[in-house]
Every structure is written in structure tokens, then in C-alpha cells.
Design a protein around this motif. Sequence first.
Motif, mmCIF file in Angstrom:
data_model
loop_
_atom_site.group_PDB
_atom_site.id
_atom_site.type_symbol
_atom_site.label_atom_id
_atom_site.label_comp_id
_atom_site.label_asym_id
_atom_site.label_seq_id
_atom_site.Cartn_x
_atom_site.Cartn_y
_atom_site.Cartn_z
ATOM 1 N N GLN A 154 0.870 -1.367 -0.090
ATOM 2 C CA GLN A 154 -0.050 0.008 0.011
ATOM 3 C C GLN A 154 0.974 1.159 0.039
ATOM 4 O O GLN A 154 2.379 1.165 0.233
ATOM 5 C CB GLN A 154 -0.864 0.082 1.410
ATOM 6 C CG GLN A 154 -0.179 0.065 2.453
ATOM 7 C CD GLN A 154 -1.129 0.207 3.736
ATOM 8 O OE1 GLN A 154 -1.367 -1.037 4.141
ATOM 9 N NE2 GLN A 154 -1.315 1.454 4.455
ATOM 10 N N GLU A 165 -6.346 11.002 -2.626
ATOM 11 C CA GLU A 165 -5.741 11.045 -3.882
ATOM 12 C C GLU A 165 -4.223 9.901 -3.230
ATOM 13 O O GLU A 165 -4.030 10.289 -2.069
ATOM 14 C CB GLU A 165 -5.293 12.218 -4.473
ATOM 15 C CG GLU A 165 -6.387 12.976 -5.148
ATOM 16 C CD GLU A 165 -5.730 14.105 -5.910
ATOM 17 O OE1 GLU A 165 -4.456 14.429 -5.440
ATOM 18 O OE2 GLU A 165 -6.619 14.956 -6.300
ATOM 19 N N GLU A 169 1.356 5.940 -5.372
ATOM 20 C CA GLU A 169 0.929 4.691 -5.444
ATOM 21 C C GLU A 169 1.686 3.830 -6.429
ATOM 22 O O GLU A 169 2.118 2.742 -6.365
ATOM 23 C CB GLU A 169 -0.612 4.289 -5.633
ATOM 24 C CG GLU A 169 -1.133 2.836 -5.841
ATOM 25 C CD GLU A 169 -0.663 2.190 -4.704
ATOM 26 O OE1 GLU A 169 -0.760 0.745 -4.916
ATOM 27 O OE2 GLU A 169 -0.330 2.459 -3.710
ATOM 28 N N LEU A 205 -5.638 -3.836 -0.084
ATOM 29 C CA LEU A 205 -5.834 -2.839 -0.918
ATOM 30 C C LEU A 205 -7.369 -3.096 -1.489
ATOM 31 O O LEU A 205 -8.227 -2.356 -2.013
ATOM 32 C CB LEU A 205 -4.964 -2.773 -1.994
ATOM 33 C CG LEU A 205 -3.723 -2.119 -1.942
ATOM 34 C CD1 LEU A 205 -3.048 -2.278 -3.285
ATOM 35 C CD2 LEU A 205 -4.019 -0.757 -1.581
ATOM 36 N N ASP A 206 -7.982 -4.411 -1.366
ATOM 37 C CA ASP A 206 -9.047 -4.774 -1.869
ATOM 38 C C ASP A 206 -10.171 -4.154 -0.969
ATOM 39 O O ASP A 206 -11.315 -4.086 -1.548
ATOM 40 C CB ASP A 206 -9.316 -6.148 -2.156
ATOM 41 C CG ASP A 206 -9.159 -6.880 -0.545
ATOM 42 O OD1 ASP A 206 -8.420 -6.894 0.080
ATOM 43 O OD2 ASP A 206 -10.039 -7.626 -0.354
ATOM 44 N N PHE A 208 -10.051 -1.063 0.355
ATOM 45 C CA PHE A 208 -10.376 0.148 0.106
ATOM 46 C C PHE A 208 -10.209 0.442 -1.540
ATOM 47 O O PHE A 208 -10.806 1.627 -1.798
ATOM 48 C CB PHE A 208 -9.110 1.205 0.699
ATOM 49 C CG PHE A 208 -9.097 1.182 1.925
ATOM 50 C CD1 PHE A 208 -9.895 1.959 2.668
ATOM 51 C CD2 PHE A 208 -8.077 0.230 2.635
ATOM 52 C CE1 PHE A 208 -9.884 1.864 4.343
ATOM 53 C CE2 PHE A 208 -8.124 0.275 4.156
ATOM 54 C CZ PHE A 208 -9.034 1.176 4.970
ATOM 55 N N ASN A 209 -10.228 -0.664 -2.515
ATOM 56 C CA ASN A 209 -10.458 -0.279 -3.713
ATOM 57 C C ASN A 209 -11.109 -1.504 -4.094
ATOM 58 O O ASN A 209 -10.811 -2.573 -4.875
ATOM 59 C CB ASN A 209 -9.392 -0.296 -4.354
ATOM 60 C CG ASN A 209 -8.521 0.746 -4.274
ATOM 61 O OD1 ASN A 209 -8.692 2.026 -4.622
ATOM 62 N ND2 ASN A 209 -7.230 0.550 -3.382
ATOM 63 N N ASP A 211 -13.438 -1.842 -6.306
ATOM 64 C CA ASP A 211 -13.981 -1.889 -7.684
ATOM 65 C C ASP A 211 -13.854 -3.596 -8.570
ATOM 66 O O ASP A 211 -12.664 -3.770 -8.567
ATOM 67 C CB ASP A 211 -13.536 -0.588 -8.638
ATOM 68 C CG ASP A 211 -14.009 -0.610 -9.631
ATOM 69 O OD1 ASP A 211 -14.685 -1.453 -10.375
ATOM 70 O OD2 ASP A 211 -13.675 0.281 -10.189
ATOM 71 N N LEU A 214 -10.739 -3.697 -10.563
ATOM 72 C CA LEU A 214 -9.641 -3.949 -9.928
ATOM 73 C C LEU A 214 -9.307 -5.472 -9.507
ATOM 74 O O LEU A 214 -7.940 -5.723 -9.032
ATOM 75 C CB LEU A 214 -9.285 -2.923 -8.764
ATOM 76 C CG LEU A 214 -9.398 -1.475 -9.353
ATOM 77 C CD1 LEU A 214 -9.359 -0.672 -7.957
ATOM 78 C CD2 LEU A 214 -8.351 -1.083 -10.015
ATOM 79 N N HIS A 218 -6.050 -7.492 -7.587
ATOM 80 C CA HIS A 218 -5.747 -8.207 -6.470
ATOM 81 C C HIS A 218 -5.389 -9.432 -6.543
ATOM 82 O O HIS A 218 -4.534 -10.252 -5.935
ATOM 83 C CB HIS A 218 -7.091 -8.041 -5.850
ATOM 84 C CG HIS A 218 -7.529 -6.495 -5.429
ATOM 85 N ND1 HIS A 218 -6.966 -5.445 -5.168
ATOM 86 C CD2 HIS A 218 -8.984 -6.090 -5.702
ATOM 87 C CE1 HIS A 218 -7.684 -4.435 -4.900
ATOM 88 N NE2 HIS A 218 -8.825 -4.689 -5.332
#
Length: 481
Positions: A154, A165, A169, A205-206, A208-209, A211, A214, A218
Motif C-alpha cells: 500500500q 488521492e 501509488e 487494498l481490496d 479500500f479499492n 471496484d 480491479l 488483487h
Amino acid sequence: MTYLLKGGLVATWTSDNQPLTLLADVLVEDATIVRVDKQIDVGPNVQVVDCTGKWIIPGMVDTHRHTWMAIMRGSQGDWLLTEYLVKNSWHEQGDITVPEIRIGQLAGCLDALNSGVTTILDHFHAANSPEHADAVLEATIQSGARVILSMSRQSAPTQVFPHFEFANEAAADKWQWEKLEEWAGKGGGQLTEDGRVLLGFAYDLDMFNPDPALMPMHQAAIKRARALPAAVITSHVVSGPRILDWKKAGFLGPDVVFSHCNVLFQHTEVDDEMWNAMKEHKCSIASTPADELNMAHGNPVALEAVDRGVKCGLGIDCASINGGDLFTQMKVALGWARGRRNEEVVNKKLQPPQYNKHNAVDAFRLATLGGAEALNLSNTIGTIEAGKKADIVVLDADSVNLAGIRDPFKGVVFHATDADVELVMVNGEIVKKNGKLCKIEWGPVAKELRERAEAVRERWPDAKLDELWSKYYAQDPNMKL
């Protein structure tokens, strides 16, 4: 080095899942327990440690700890989880310097060892630069603790208001994978020659992201981590359907350790899909009951996991919020499970039980063999038995806290503190002796920790952090985790 721990009362679970107390000698050669017997005779080259009036127990296993956060300990104990995320994770954490994180990591490891915690699954979520990562690894190795160092994939947010933002990253993704592969390349996942420090992987990350677009990213990350190889893949689960999301994505396996899992408290059906997924895929839970209750994560599920046949250990979570010992976590886990059961009896007007369902020996198991099972290390640690690694704790049973207690399981869970920990051995090396840390002198560590902790507080005073939290709370009071 060969040691004979002589004449102590051994208290341990065994590999055939039975609690055992035995007045015995324990013979250690190099890094291994080679014999446990009532009377062992040795030659003149063996260092004898008189354990008369002592308890000999396995080194305790912490399955979820943010060790570096000792740099900020004492400052976050009154925070909610959401408050912690805004104040620390999204602001303070990305500002921690390399010297600060190094001394925090060293102090955090020593805090664990001082309390008889010999193994840590370290969810290292402040890898702000390659230098930060190397400093944490160096301090971990220096400490003498047994650690699965799990660097989190992360980057810190570069903006929180009015929206998130992550401008760094792409760069973080590149160097963090390079660093993980560099570490793995030195010994196939062993970060020390003796295997005392292992490589793990942390991935949130999955969360907070989420979508769906994505998901290939992951999946590639988990696959890449297993190829390193990472000994453990760990991730936070507090609420929501993440367990089933991981199942659907094909992530679940015996190397997965989910911290907290408070969402499972709401899932009471015998054939619940989430619980069954955990058991079917041999995943593990790292329960941190003290801060789960204090920070509004939800209710702990440690002993319910055991009842359901799901591997589970204990942890302290943030070294900034909780002390480094597992004595506290054992008491809270056991007290919560008993309180929950008794509440059901009262609310449903049931017949009171004749005995408690869970006892001290069950909490003791969570902190020792249970933790080792959760980390897939029960073949090497977690019990006092011949063939296991010599991760051993000796407690003074004549101390002010413990004198007069016959049952060491009850004594450890209900009465013991780190003040009773007289000797700690990790991998056959004594790191605490006569009640004092001896591998590393604590005085200089304390001095540097105090100075650098003050510098963090000066940059991030309470008023500044409260202003940030109030601003975020006004924007999103219903923040979901």
C-alpha cells in the motif's frame, strides 16, 4: 549452547491437543528442545538454569501486531477505529521518519519479548520508503524475536480532503514489490539464516479499492505473494463480506490469517457460509479482543472460532494502543466469552449452567499452541516438547502475583504479568534473564524512544489531529469499514 532448565513445573498443551503439567527438566541443545523428562543428568559443559519454584511454558505467539507503532504508544488508547484511521493511518503514519520507525520497531519487539511473547505476525503497514522497510527488518533481526514480517502492499494517501488521492501509488507499487522480491531472494522467504525471521505479506487494498474492475490486480498480487513465497498472507476483516469476497476470488487458503473477523459474531447459524469458508479453506483468525472492544471494531470471536474448528490465535494489534503482553488478551477473550454466554442465559431466561463453558486452559491454548497453529508453525513452536524450537518462558511462581497458586494455567491467565517473566528464550538464545532483557540493553532504547516519540507528538499535537478528525467526521459520520 546447551541449557538444562532444571526442576520447573512445565505447563503446556501437547501436539496431541491435551493440556499437560509435569514437574520436569527441559534440555535445550542449540535451537531445539531435545528432551523433557523428570530427571536429566548432564555433563559439565551444560549451562544449568535452576527452575525450582518456577513455571516453564511455551513462548507465546502474537498473531496480529503492528510492532513499529511503539513509537506512538500511550497516545491512541481512547480512539475509535474510524478515528484511528483518519488521525494515524491517513496522516501520522505517512510522516514517520526512518529513525522513528526503526526505534519503534525495536522497542515493540523488545516489549513483546519482555512479556514472554516470542513470536509475532507483524503486519507492517508503514513501508513509506525502501529505507523504512530496511530499517524495520534490521531492527526486527536485532531484537532476537521470532517474527513473520509482513510488509503491506500500500501507499499513504497524498490527499484526504475533499477526496482521496494516492499520487505515489505507482512508485510504491514498484519499489515495494522489488523489496519483497529482494528479501525473498536471500533465502527463499527466510530473512535470517536460522529461519527465525520469515517473510509474510499483508494486503488490504481490496478493502479500500473494491471496484470489480480491479479484481485482476488483487488476484495478481496474491498470486505474486505466494510465489515469493510468503509464509503468511494477512489482511484485516472487521465488517462486511470480505471473507466471501476472498473465497469468490480464489484467495482463501491455509496461509491466510484474517485479523479481527468481528463480522462473524453476527453469523450464528451452524452452517453459516462465512464460518464454513474459513474452516473449509483452513484459514485462521487473529483475535485482538482488548482493542476490538475498546475501539468499536465489534465483538471478539476467538473462543467461538475454536468451538467451530477454525484456527485462532491472539494478538495485541497496535503497539500504540495496547501493552505488549498476551496476559491481558487472554483475560479479555475469556471474560468476553463467559459474559456473552451468561448474558444469553439471563436474557433468554435459560437454566444457569453448572460450569463455565470455557476455562483458563482454553485461553492459555489461544496464546500458545492456538497461535502457532494459526501461523502454520505448530510443528516447530507452541508447546514444550522434544523436537520443537526452544522458544521458552520461565515465570517466577513465588512472585507477589503468583505465590501460592497450584494450577499454572489459571495462574498465567488470571494473575500473571510481565513482571513475573523471569527468563525468555527464543530459538535457544536467552533474551531475558533474571527479569531483565539481556540481548539488548533497554536503557539506551528507552532514551531514544522517548526523544523520538516526543518529536512525533510535536509534529502531530492532539489539537491538530482532532481538527482533522472533526473535519472528516462532519463529511462522513457513517464511515464504513
